[in-house]
Design a protein around this motif. Sequence first.
Motif: not given
Length: 323
Positions: A203-232
């Motif tokens: 849990f306390k072992n994140n690489k920079i590449s992981t942080m960048k990847l998570w950044g992309r996933v999190l920045s694309r997150a949205y909640k659709d009209s059905g209340g589903i949180t989606i990212s890709n």
Amino acid sequence: MLQVKYQPEAIKIRDAFRKSKRALIITHKNPDGDTMGSALAIYDLLHSLNKEATVFCVDPFPESFYFLSRFESVVHEFDINDFDIALTLDCGADYMTGITNTHPELFNGRFPLINIDHHKSNDDFGTWNIVDTSAASTTLIIAEALEFLDYKISHRMATCLMCGLFTDTGSFQHSNTTPRELRMAAHLMRKGASIHQIRNNIFKNNKISTMKLWGRVLSRAYKDSGGITISNVSDDDFRETGSNATELSGVVDFLNSVPDSKFSLLLTENNGKVKGSFRTMRDDVDVANIAGQFGGGGHKKAAGFTLPGKLEKEVRWKVVQEN
Ligand SMILES: [Mn+2]
């Protein structure tokens, strides 16, 4: 304690081990802390009983699990003639081993196969089966079976078993954390399990590449009209951030922290396949059902599917008139 209905099977498995000389321990593909913890705990147990054992995983062993006892013993190919018994651990179906095509002889009902798991999708494909879907982790079932059979749990085994319990309960935060899980956690700590090693390595072992990847996933997150949180996330993201798909582990749980969300879905395009990972916090949503509609499966609150294909963006436009 191991549930009464599984006790006769546990005794049969113990007797099968006593007769066997060399065991093949099989994890599921895309290994996680539960399948690896299960495998390495059984490996340690068999060694302490002076039995030969080999751990096999079809995929690379994630670096964050290198702290687990004897990880260096994991192999990525084997000759079945070297073994007289096999185990699949935490494999929700035989194909989760990733070797039903290359080693069909393991699954034709003639090879002695022990199947220990906690996934609902498991259809008892082994010769001997302990499939307890009420257990939060496969390591919990193994630990209870060891207790029941009166086997000694070494401190190394205790950490491996705790690793599965810790990761499959989301650090004891998911709703599958019950007195049963916490009692076993206490028992394993008494046996020398190191929660600090698990925390620091996983849990306390994140690489920079992981942080960048998570950044992309999190920045694309949205909640659709059905209340589903989606990212890709797609092949381009892995390439541009220098990461790989194993580094996504945990991000869908993070997506699942949006209040009032029905469930969360992470779509991953990787090497010609699209993987969907579902999580939900709600008791009235069964994501295993939803994943099932796409040919996948899993647990009520955590499930997924994999389909051949790629992700295509769908854009909708609407004209807004200005007064
Ligand atoms: Mn598991």
